[in-house]
Design a protein around this motif. Structure first.
Motif, PDB file in Angstrom:
ATOM      1  N   GLY A 102       0.786  -1.223   0.000  1.00 34.58           N
ATOM      2  CA  GLY A 102       0.000   0.000   0.000  1.00 34.58           C
ATOM      3  C   GLY A 102       0.819   1.276   0.000  1.00 34.58           C
ATOM      4  N   LYS A 103       2.133   1.186   0.207  1.00 35.22           N
ATOM      5  CA  LYS A 103       2.966   2.387   0.303  1.00 35.22           C
ATOM      6  C   LYS A 103       3.782   2.637  -0.961  1.00 35.22           C
ATOM      7  N   SER A 104       3.639   1.797  -1.968  1.00 33.27           N
ATOM      8  CA  SER A 104       4.441   1.943  -3.171  1.00 33.27           C
ATOM      9  C   SER A 104       3.859   3.011  -4.105  1.00 33.27           C
ATOM     10  N   LYS A 105       4.644   3.397  -5.082  1.00 30.90           N
ATOM     11  CA  LYS A 105       4.208   4.372  -6.068  1.00 30.90           C
ATOM     12  C   LYS A 105       3.075   3.793  -6.931  1.00 30.90           C
ATOM     13  N   ARG A 106       3.155   2.487  -7.211  1.00 25.77           N
ATOM     14  CA  ARG A 106       2.101   1.813  -7.970  1.00 25.77           C
ATOM     15  C   ARG A 106       0.769   1.878  -7.229  1.00 25.77           C
ATOM     16  N   ALA A 107       0.820   1.654  -5.915  1.00 30.33           N
ATOM     17  CA  ALA A 107      -0.403   1.672  -5.100  1.00 30.33           C
ATOM     18  C   ALA A 107      -1.020   3.064  -5.081  1.00 30.33           C
ATOM     19  N   LYS A 108      -0.190   4.062  -4.939  1.00 32.07           N
ATOM     20  CA  LYS A 108      -0.676   5.440  -4.916  1.00 32.07           C
ATOM     21  C   LYS A 108      -1.346   5.795  -6.242  1.00 32.07           C
ATOM     22  N   SER A 109      -0.746   5.377  -7.349  1.00 30.96           N
ATOM     23  CA  SER A 109      -1.315   5.637  -8.669  1.00 30.96           C
ATOM     24  C   SER A 109      -2.632   4.892  -8.854  1.00 30.96           C
ATOM     25  N   PHE A 110      -2.672   3.631  -8.399  1.00 36.42           N
ATOM     26  CA  PHE A 110      -3.897   2.835  -8.508  1.00 36.42           C
ATOM     27  C   PHE A 110      -5.037   3.494  -7.747  1.00 36.42           C
ATOM     28  N   LYS A 111      -4.753   3.892  -6.501  1.00 36.02           N
ATOM     29  CA  LYS A 111      -5.785   4.487  -5.655  1.00 36.02           C
ATOM     30  C   LYS A 111      -6.305   5.798  -6.235  1.00 36.02           C
ATOM     31  N   ALA A 112      -5.421   6.591  -6.821  1.00 37.42           N
ATOM     32  CA  ALA A 112      -5.836   7.857  -7.433  1.00 37.42           C
ATOM     33  C   ALA A 112      -6.631   7.607  -8.717  1.00 37.42           C
ATOM     34  N   ARG A 113      -6.173   6.673  -9.526  1.00 39.05           N
ATOM     35  CA  ARG A 113      -6.818   6.387 -10.808  1.00 39.05           C
ATOM     36  C   ARG A 113      -8.233   5.830 -10.614  1.00 39.05           C
ATOM     37  N   HIS A 114      -8.409   5.003  -9.596  1.00 41.69           N
ATOM     38  CA  HIS A 114      -9.705   4.367  -9.359  1.00 41.69           C
ATOM     39  C   HIS A 114     -10.573   5.109  -8.349  1.00 41.69           C
ATOM     40  N   LYS A 115     -10.078   6.238  -7.841  1.00 47.20           N
ATOM     41  CA  LYS A 115     -10.811   7.058  -6.865  1.00 47.20           C
ATOM     42  C   LYS A 115     -11.282   6.203  -5.694  1.00 47.20           C
ATOM     43  N   ALA A 171     -15.092   4.844  -2.940  1.00 51.39           N
ATOM     44  CA  ALA A 171     -15.623   3.504  -3.195  1.00 51.39           C
ATOM     45  C   ALA A 171     -16.665   3.119  -2.143  1.00 51.39           C
ATOM     46  N   LYS A 172     -17.822   2.630  -2.587  1.00 52.45           N
ATOM     47  CA  LYS A 172     -18.881   2.200  -1.681  1.00 52.45           C
ATOM     48  C   LYS A 172     -18.576   0.783  -1.185  1.00 52.45           C
ATOM     49  N   PRO A 173     -18.810   0.506   0.102  1.00 49.22           N
ATOM     50  CA  PRO A 173     -18.544  -0.835   0.639  1.00 49.22           C
ATOM     51  C   PRO A 173     -19.374  -1.906  -0.073  1.00 49.22           C
ATOM     52  N   GLY A 174     -18.785  -3.089  -0.235  1.00 45.71           N
ATOM     53  CA  GLY A 174     -19.492  -4.205  -0.855  1.00 45.71           C
ATOM     54  C   GLY A 174     -19.497  -4.180  -2.364  1.00 45.71           C
ATOM     55  N   THR A 175     -18.648  -3.346  -2.968  1.00 44.49           N
ATOM     56  CA  THR A 175     -18.550  -3.280  -4.422  1.00 44.49           C
ATOM     57  C   THR A 175     -17.202  -3.825  -4.865  1.00 44.49           C
ATOM     58  N   PRO A 176     -17.097  -4.277  -6.109  1.00 43.99           N
ATOM     59  CA  PRO A 176     -15.801  -4.746  -6.597  1.00 43.99           C
ATOM     60  C   PRO A 176     -14.720  -3.663  -6.496  1.00 43.99           C
ATOM     61  N   LYS A 177     -15.100  -2.427  -6.720  1.00 48.02           N
ATOM     62  CA  LYS A 177     -14.153  -1.312  -6.619  1.00 48.02           C
ATOM     63  C   LYS A 177     -13.579  -1.218  -5.209  1.00 48.02           C
ATOM     64  N   ALA A 178     -14.432  -1.327  -4.200  1.00 47.75           N
ATOM     65  CA  ALA A 178     -13.981  -1.249  -2.813  1.00 47.75           C
ATOM     66  C   ALA A 178     -13.081  -2.435  -2.458  1.00 47.75           C
ATOM     67  N   MET A 179     -13.396  -3.612  -2.971  1.00 48.75           N
ATOM     68  CA  MET A 179     -12.586  -4.789  -2.674  1.00 48.75           C
ATOM     69  C   MET A 179     -11.214  -4.663  -3.324  1.00 48.75           C
ATOM     70  N   ALA A 180     -11.170  -4.162  -4.548  1.00 49.65           N
ATOM     71  CA  ALA A 180      -9.891  -3.972  -5.228  1.00 49.65           C
ATOM     72  C   ALA A 180      -9.042  -2.938  -4.486  1.00 49.65           C
ATOM     73  N   CYS A 181      -9.674  -1.883  -4.015  1.00 47.87           N
ATOM     74  CA  CYS A 181      -8.949  -0.851  -3.268  1.00 47.87           C
ATOM     75  C   CYS A 181      -8.427  -1.405  -1.950  1.00 47.87           C
ATOM     76  N   SER A 182      -9.198  -2.274  -1.293  1.00 47.70           N
ATOM     77  CA  SER A 182      -8.744  -2.832  -0.017  1.00 47.70           C
ATOM     78  C   SER A 182      -7.586  -3.796  -0.211  1.00 47.70           C
ATOM     79  N   ASP A 183      -7.450  -4.389  -1.394  1.00 55.24           N
ATOM     80  CA  ASP A 183      -6.302  -5.264  -1.658  1.00 55.24           C
ATOM     81  C   ASP A 183      -4.998  -4.475  -1.661  1.00 55.24           C
ATOM     82  N   TRP A 184      -5.057  -3.197  -1.959  1.00 56.30           N
ATOM     83  CA  TRP A 184      -3.846  -2.361  -2.046  1.00 56.30           C
ATOM     84  C   TRP A 184      -3.481  -1.713  -0.719  1.00 56.30           C
ATOM     85  N   LYS A 185      -4.157  -2.031   0.371  1.00 54.81           N
ATOM     86  CA  LYS A 185      -3.858  -1.420   1.667  1.00 54.81           C
ATOM     87  C   LYS A 185      -2.890  -2.241   2.450  1.00 54.81           C
TER      88      LYS A 185
END
Length: 90
Positions: free
Chosen positions: A59-72, A76-90
């Motif tokens: 979650g602290k890498s440059k890739r993670a920061k870019s992913f989180k910004a790109r996907h907003k 992300a609303k809880p229980g959505t694929p977007k939220a699950m993908a974002c939680s994988d990067w933490k």
């Protein structure tokens, strides 16, 4: 109950979810993970997320920061694929 038991339950139930399950490998082509989550409208739904073959970094890498910004990820609303993908990067 371990992950294998959860995976077997998800496979046996087909697309129908009757309870919240842990993250398991997806059976959908091109997706990496699946999980049954509570649906805000009532009941449960199965969600699939993650691109198969792509490694998730820390979650602290440059890739993670870019992913989180790109996907907003902040919106992300809880229980959505977007939220699950974002939680994988933490």
């Amino acid at each position: 109950m371990n992950n294998f038991d959860n995976l077997v339950n998800v496979i046996l139930e087909g697309a129908r979810c009757t309870k919240v399950t842990q993250k398991a490998h997806s059976d959908r082509k091109g997706k990496k993970w699946s999980k049954c989550v509570k649906n805000p409208k009532g009941g449960y739904k199965r969600i699939h997320w993650g691109q198969a073959g792509v490694r998730v970094g820390s979650g602290k890498s440059k890739r993670a920061k870019s992913f989180k910004a790109r996907h907003k990820c902040s919106s992300a609303k809880p229980g959505t694929p977007k939220a699950m993908a974002c939680s994988d990067w933490k």
